[in-house]
Design a protein around this motif. Structure first.
Motif: not given
Length: 492
Positions: A111-118
């Motif tokens: 299971f893979e996911f990405t987090l994108s944030y500042e």
């Protein structure tokens, strides 16, 4: 679980999270073991359902719950472990391929996911000892109080119907229909409207033409709307008003005494003067506070220069820009009418949005380090003030605050900010300066009242303020249809 940083560019971060299929299967088996004794499946005794059958029936739904829990809980834990604070809610991206998703739910694929944030930028607080401000203070004279009390008395004066023609100072009751090119326009019709001749409440020339009329008269009045009238379709236009005078009433005597005070619900004239003085003090105090706060924020703006999260700046800009365009639409004006262009206005407001965000982050850091908190009592009072503004809608507003976490935050933020300003006032160099009323009001009038207020917003400058407390323009435009005062007992 693997946590891999794939992007670290300025304030932007991207994190790839990988949970091996065997770990997902292990979690699934734990959940299946928990539900084994609780589920009821036809043909099997409680607790005797074979694991393979249990997995076949419930495996996919339990795995889906696991996936949802992970993407809900892990971002907070990952940021905490990295010592970071996200400017906004991190964006989460997972596979959109249906076959891959099925394999993940079957524990056949990682299971893979990405987090994108500042991230919120680190802020190293500087000493506030160098901040120096001047607090303008006005001494309120008895003459000023008496002048305002007289206005209150005049607004509360009684009128008695008279025979004969209307003169300046008389109150007429009338029906009217306003027309441009023979066609009635919105907002130009009223019945039973009351107007004191000479009060200047109507557009120029209207009241003068009613002098000499009497009850029962019908008269067509011709006037020209001012060129700067807020409604663009009426600005500079010649209009006629078909007026029917219903009543003419002469004013009674204006006396400032206990009887007047009791008419206003007060016990004495002295109490009336006390309340009026308090209103004036509050008005001047508010202006003084605005100027003090502006000086503090301007100096903080000079002290702190750092990159701001684009997501926060964009959100702030969108709010400002929406308000600006609403103001223009309501006034019927354009950017060109305000002496600017849309492109130039956008650049100005983007700069303003960045300033707001940067100062907000600085104040937040100062408040956090100083232990500033907003109490529940303060929140309740603020919400009550909101309820007062919308009578009859109290239930819906309370439900809104309960169901929308962001709504409570929008109430808390300005309270917190004002408390941080109060904290700063205990640390910085404040010099009181006695000024006249005219000097205090001077910077609040006209286009130069605020370096952050741009001409793109024609009426309400609140959208163009660097701080909410800097307020809107105080002088309203005269309207086509005269309106009664909201509160006859209030001081002007």
């Amino acid at each position: 679980m693997q946590v891999i940083e794939t992007l670290a560019e300025g304030l932007k971060r991207e994190i790839k999270v990988v949970i091996p299929a065997k770990d997902m299967e292990s979690k699934l088996n734990e959940r299946l073991a928990d539900v084994k004794d609780k589920v009821r499946i036809n043909g099997f005794r409680p607790g005797k359902v074979p694991p393979a059958h249990l997995k076949k029936v419930y495996g996919k739904s339990i795995m889906a719950d696991l996936v949802n829990e992970i993407v809900r809980e892990q971002p907070t834990q990952i940021l905490s472990s990295r010592g970071e604070k996200s400017a906004t809610q991190p964006e989460i991206a997972m596979t959109e391929d249906k076959d891959e998703a099925e394999k993940i739910l079957a524990a056949e694929k990682d299971f893979e996911f990405t987090l994108s944030y500042e991230v919120l930028p680190p802020i190293e607080l500087k000493s506030t000892k160098g901040i120096k401000i001047t607090r303008e203070v006005v001494d309120i004279s008895d003459d000023e109080v008496n002048e305002q009390v007289l206005k209150v008395a005049e607004s509360a004066r009684s009128y008695e119907t008279k025979k004969g023609k209307a003169a300046d100072g008389d109150r007429i009751t009338m029906d009217y229909v306003g027309k441009v090119d023979g066609v009635a326009f919105d907002g130009g019709t009223d019945q039973g409207a009351e107007l004191v001749l000479g009060s200047g409440r109507f557009i120029p020339g209207f009241e003068d033409q009613l002098v000499g009329t009497k009850a029962g008269d019908e008269k067509t009045i011709t006037v020209t709307f001012p060129a700067d009238y807020p409604a663009k379709n009426l600005a500079g236009a010649e209009a006629t008003f078909d007026v029917t005078v219903k009543d003419v009433a002469a004013p009674g005597e204006t006396e400032i005494n206990d009887e007047l005070a009791k008419k206003l619900g007060l016990e004495s004239a002295d109490r009336l003067r006390e309340i009026v003085r308090g209103q004036i003090e509050s008005q001047y105090g508010s202006l003084t506070r605005q100027k003090v706060k502006r000086q503090i924020l301007d100096q903080l703006d000079e002290m702190y220069k750092f990159d701001t999260p684009k997501s926060l700046v964009d959100a702030e800009y969108n709010g400002i820009w929406s308000q600006v365009n609403n103001d223009l639409a309501q006034s019927g004006r354009s950017f060109e009418d305000e002496g600017t262009t849309e492109d130039k206005a956008q650049e100005e407001y983007k700069t303003l949005a960045e300033r707001r965000v940067r100062l907000g982050l600085v104040l937040s850091e100062i408040g956090e380090k100083a232990g500033v908190e907003v109490s529940e009592d303060e929140m309740q009072r603020a919400i009550y003030e909101q309820l007062r503004q919308y009578p009859g809608q109290e239930k819906q507003i309370l439900e809104f605050f309960r169901s929308q976490p962001g709504a409570a935050a929008s109430i808390r933020a300005p309270i917190f900010e004002e408390k941080v300003i109060d904290h700063l006032l205990t640390e910085i160099d404040v010099t009181d300066k006695k000024v006249t009323k005219e000097e205090l009001l001077a910077d609040e009038e006209g286009e130069g009242s605020d370096k952050d207020a741009k001409k793109a917003a024609p009426k309400k400058k609140a959208a163009a303020k660097a701080e909410a407390s800097e307020g809107e323009e105080a002088a309203p435009k005269k309207k086509a249809a005269p309106k009664k005062k909201a509160s006859e007992g209030d001081a002007e």
